[in-house]
Structure formats: structure tokens, C-alpha cells
Motif scaffolding. Structure first.
Motif, PDB file in Angstrom:
ATOM      1  N   GLU A  53       0.829  -1.210   0.000  1.00 37.78           N
ATOM      2  CA  GLU A  53       0.000   0.000   0.000  1.00 37.78           C
ATOM      3  C   GLU A  53       0.865   1.263   0.000  1.00 37.78           C
ATOM      4  OE1 GLU A  53      -3.385   0.120  -0.341  1.00 37.78           O
ATOM      5  OE2 GLU A  53      -3.205  -2.043  -0.645  1.00 37.78           O
ATOM      6  N   VAL A  54       1.956   1.247   0.752  1.00 39.68           N
ATOM      7  CA  VAL A  54       2.890   2.378   0.744  1.00 39.68           C
ATOM      8  C   VAL A  54       3.450   2.560  -0.665  1.00 39.68           C
ATOM      9  CG1 VAL A  54       5.170   3.161   1.546  1.00 39.68           C
ATOM     10  CG2 VAL A  54       3.502   2.280   3.201  1.00 39.68           C
ATOM     11  N   MET A  55       3.797   1.463  -1.302  1.00 38.17           N
ATOM     12  CA  MET A  55       4.383   1.543  -2.648  1.00 38.17           C
ATOM     13  C   MET A  55       3.404   2.103  -3.675  1.00 38.17           C
ATOM     14  SD  MET A  55       7.501   0.940  -2.333  1.00 38.17           S
ATOM     15  CE  MET A  55       7.939   0.880  -4.056  1.00 38.17           C
ATOM     16  N   LYS A  56       2.114   1.909  -3.470  1.00 39.31           N
ATOM     17  CA  LYS A  56       1.132   2.523  -4.371  1.00 39.31           C
ATOM     18  C   LYS A  56       1.258   4.049  -4.323  1.00 39.31           C
ATOM     19  CE  LYS A  56      -2.378  -1.114  -4.141  1.00 39.31           C
ATOM     20  NZ  LYS A  56      -3.734  -1.444  -3.659  1.00 39.31           N
ATOM     21  N   TRP A  57       1.445   4.581  -3.120  1.00 38.75           N
ATOM     22  CA  TRP A  57       1.653   6.029  -2.980  1.00 38.75           C
ATOM     23  C   TRP A  57       3.003   6.444  -3.548  1.00 38.75           C
ATOM     24  CZ3 TRP A  57      -1.949   9.476  -1.735  1.00 38.75           C
ATOM     25  CH2 TRP A  57      -3.083   9.047  -1.039  1.00 38.75           C
ATOM     26  N   GLU A  58       4.020   5.635  -3.284  1.00 34.12           N
ATOM     27  CA  GLU A  58       5.368   5.985  -3.738  1.00 34.12           C
ATOM     28  C   GLU A  58       5.493   5.977  -5.257  1.00 34.12           C
ATOM     29  OE1 GLU A  58       8.251   7.118  -2.073  1.00 34.12           O
ATOM     30  OE2 GLU A  58       6.643   7.521  -0.635  1.00 34.12           O
TER      31      GLU A  58
END
Length: 142
Positions: A53-58
Motif C-alpha cells: 500500500e505504501v508503494m502505491k503512494w510511492e
């Protein structure tokens, strides 16, 4: 990701005031009930999903940094995020845990807020959860 050992996980739970059963931390073996070892396995699976989920933002910042890295995280189970506090005031169930994760975006530190909610029970699943992962509103660009 690098995960804590079973002993480190057990010690962390004790520091947080929980009363874990040490046997529940061990990986399942032929002489242990199937539920044993699931605590650490579930924790690790939740962390993997959180990172996705963090990587979706990143990915929105891939022009700045191709390989962001997790620098550190901090559990804040007794501190509601502003969003969770507002939702609680509106009658929604509060999260059972909160973490703040600090990501290194190629030299720039970015804080993420993660609220962990219990999900509806699902047949044949040991737990059900919902993650609310978002950048902290520390700066305008977040």
C-alpha cells in the motif's frame, strides 16, 4: 523486508503491555497446535500488505526515486490518527493499532500513517483486517 525473530516479537509485545503466550510465537511444528506460529506469520503478512500500500503512494513519486526504502516504524496503538479520531466521533469503530512508517525516498524522509482495523470474519481465514495507509499531512506536498 527483514522481520523480527519470534523472540524479538514476543519481547515487543510484552513491552507494549500485552500478555502473549510464548508458545504462540513459535513456528508450527509437528508437536504444536496449528494455531501456534500464526501470530508472527499474520504479523509478517500484514506488514507485506502495508508495504504494498505504501508503494502505491510511492509510485506517484517514481520520477524522484525508483527504490524507496523503509527507514523505521513506530507503533502508536494508544494514539488515534486525526482521521481515526474524526471517524470515531462519527460512530465508527476505532482502529486496533496505528503505526507511523518513515520511508527514505532517495534521501527525503516521508512519514506514512497506517491505521489497522479489524475486518469482518471470513470463513477459513485466521483473521480479517483493513488497512488505511496514507502519507502523513506533515507538508503540503504529502
Amino acid at each position: 523486508m527483514v522481520y523480527p525473530s519470534e523472540q524479538m516479537f514476543y519481547n515487543a509485545m510484552q513491552r507494549k503491555g500485552w500478555e502473549p503466550n510464548e508458545n504462540d510465537m513459535h513456528a508450527a511444528s509437528s508437536n504444536a497446535p496449528a494455531a501456534y506460529g500464526q501470530v508472527v506469520a499474520i504479523h509478517n503478512a500484514v506488514n507485506e500488505q502495508t508495504w504494498k500500500e505504501v508503494m502505491k503512494w510511492e509510485k506517484l513519486h517514481c520520477d524522484e526515486c525508483q527504490q524507496p526504502k523503509l527507514l523505521k516504524f513506530q507503533g502508536k496503538p494508544d494514539q488515534l490518527s486525526p482521521k481515526a479520531r474524526i471517524q470515531s466521533l462519527l460512530g465508527y469503530k476505532p482502529p486496533f493499532d496505528r503505526h507511523d512508517w518513515i520511508v527514505d525516498r532517495c534521501g527525503k524522509q516521508v512519514r506514512y500513517v497506517i491505521d489497522f482495523y479489524s475486518g469482518k470474519p471470513i470463513a477459513d481465514k485466521p483473521v480479517s483486517y483493513h488497512l488505511d495507509v496514507r502519507p502523513a499531512l506533515d507538508r503540503w506536498r504529502s
